[in-house]
Design an enzyme around this catalytic site. Structure first.
Site, PDB file in Angstrom:
ATOM      1  N   LEU A  61      -4.992  -0.457  -6.580  1.00 49.79           N
ATOM      2  CA  LEU A  61      -6.065  -0.591  -5.606  1.00 49.79           C
ATOM      3  C   LEU A  61      -5.901   0.282  -4.364  1.00 49.79           C
ATOM      4  O   LEU A  61      -6.649   0.151  -3.396  1.00 49.79           O
ATOM      5  CB  LEU A  61      -6.265  -2.053  -5.189  1.00 49.79           C
ATOM      6  CG  LEU A  61      -6.447  -3.049  -6.344  1.00 49.79           C
ATOM      7  CD1 LEU A  61      -6.630  -4.448  -5.804  1.00 49.79           C
ATOM      8  CD2 LEU A  61      -7.605  -2.652  -7.234  1.00 49.79           C
ATOM      9  N   CYS A  62      -4.927   1.178  -4.373  1.00 48.16           N
ATOM     10  CA  CYS A  62      -4.723   2.094  -3.256  1.00 48.16           C
ATOM     11  C   CYS A  62      -5.633   3.315  -3.464  1.00 48.16           C
ATOM     12  O   CYS A  62      -5.652   3.903  -4.542  1.00 48.16           O
ATOM     13  CB  CYS A  62      -3.255   2.509  -3.213  1.00 48.16           C
ATOM     14  SG  CYS A  62      -2.790   3.381  -1.732  1.00 48.16           S
ATOM     15  N   HIS A  63      -6.387   3.675  -2.440  1.00 45.33           N
ATOM     16  CA  HIS A  63      -7.298   4.814  -2.541  1.00 45.33           C
ATOM     17  C   HIS A  63      -6.531   6.124  -2.678  1.00 45.33           C
ATOM     18  O   HIS A  63      -5.551   6.340  -1.961  1.00 45.33           O
ATOM     19  CB  HIS A  63      -8.156   4.922  -1.276  1.00 45.33           C
ATOM     20  CG  HIS A  63      -9.197   3.867  -1.165  1.00 45.33           C
ATOM     21  ND1 HIS A  63     -10.409   3.956  -1.802  1.00 45.33           N
ATOM     22  CD2 HIS A  63      -9.216   2.690  -0.494  1.00 45.33           C
ATOM     23  CE1 HIS A  63     -11.133   2.888  -1.525  1.00 45.33           C
ATOM     24  NE2 HIS A  63     -10.425   2.095  -0.739  1.00 45.33           N
ATOM     25  N   MET A  99       0.471   3.456   3.257  1.00 47.91           N
ATOM     26  CA  MET A  99       1.082   3.276   1.938  1.00 47.91           C
ATOM     27  C   MET A  99       1.757   4.558   1.466  1.00 47.91           C
ATOM     28  O   MET A  99       2.799   4.514   0.813  1.00 47.91           O
ATOM     29  CB  MET A  99       0.043   2.808   0.916  1.00 47.91           C
ATOM     30  CG  MET A  99      -0.486   1.408   1.185  1.00 47.91           C
ATOM     31  SD  MET A  99       0.815   0.164   1.403  1.00 47.91           S
ATOM     32  CE  MET A  99       1.654   0.262  -0.154  1.00 47.91           C
ATOM     33  N   GLU A 100       1.181   5.699   1.798  1.00 46.91           N
ATOM     34  CA  GLU A 100       1.790   6.976   1.411  1.00 46.91           C
ATOM     35  C   GLU A 100       3.125   7.178   2.118  1.00 46.91           C
ATOM     36  O   GLU A 100       4.109   7.587   1.496  1.00 46.91           O
ATOM     37  CB  GLU A 100       0.819   8.133   1.708  1.00 46.91           C
ATOM     38  CG  GLU A 100      -0.351   8.202   0.760  1.00 46.91           C
ATOM     39  CD  GLU A 100      -1.415   7.117   0.931  1.00 46.91           C
ATOM     40  OE1 GLU A 100      -2.265   7.002   0.041  1.00 46.91           O
ATOM     41  OE2 GLU A 100      -1.407   6.387   1.944  1.00 46.91           O
ATOM     42  N   ASP A 114      20.003   7.106  -6.735  1.00 52.40           N
ATOM     43  CA  ASP A 114      20.149   7.640  -8.086  1.00 52.40           C
ATOM     44  C   ASP A 114      21.159   8.776  -8.138  1.00 52.40           C
ATOM     45  O   ASP A 114      21.976   8.844  -9.051  1.00 52.40           O
ATOM     46  CB  ASP A 114      18.800   8.117  -8.617  1.00 52.40           C
ATOM     47  CG  ASP A 114      18.927   8.707 -10.007  1.00 52.40           C
ATOM     48  OD1 ASP A 114      19.396   7.982 -10.919  1.00 52.40           O
ATOM     49  OD2 ASP A 114      18.578   9.892 -10.186  1.00 52.40           O
TER      50      ASP A 114
END
Length: 145
Positions: A61-63, A99-100, A114
């Site tokens: 749901l993130c644009h 969010m980015e 990692d």
């Protein structure tokens, strides 16, 4: 997804940060460029930028938004034996880039993990958070910590 069609296109900026704590020897390995897998921070920088660009593929749901800039900075906290990351993401769009920035921080830290897990499996990813955002209807936010 939330409808953003009626929102104004504005310059939107978000800064996010986090850290990964590790053994002092692991920190020295990163600082000295001696990790077996190569340039840890260089690879983590590219991973963070890629993650910012692909956030809408990862977060439901993130644009999808066109990023105009993604900057990734690293710092060393020698006392705490940690690598810190800060990401700034920018766009000219109808929705924010928090969010980015957050996805980029998390991915950059996971990449460090990692690349160094063979020598230090006890590393801890900590304090992933939004530091600041500006632009849009909700205005300016600056963390208090």
């Amino acid at each position: 997804m939330v409808d953003v069609a009626d929102k104004a296109v504005t310059k939107r900026i978000a800064r996010a940060g986090g850290r990964i704590s590790m053994l002092p020897a692991t920190l020295e390995l990163i600082r000295g460029g001696g990790a077996r897998k190569g340039d840890v921070l260089g690879v983590a920088r590219v991973a963070a930028i890629q993650a910012a660009k692909r956030t809408s593929d990862l977060i439901p749901l993130c644009h999808p938004i066109p990023l105009t800039r993604v900057a990734v900075e690293f710092g060393f906290d020698m006392e705490a034996s940690a690598v810190e990351i800060e990401v700034t993401a920018e766009t000219l769009d109808r929705t924010g880039v928090e969010m980015e920035a957050l996805t980029a921080v998390a991915t950059g830290l996971l990449t460090i993990y990692d690349m160094c897990k063979a020598v230090d499996r006890a590393m801890r990813i900590e304090s992933v958070r939004l530091l600041e955002k500006s632009g849009g209807k909700s205005g300016h936010f600056l963390t208090q910590d």
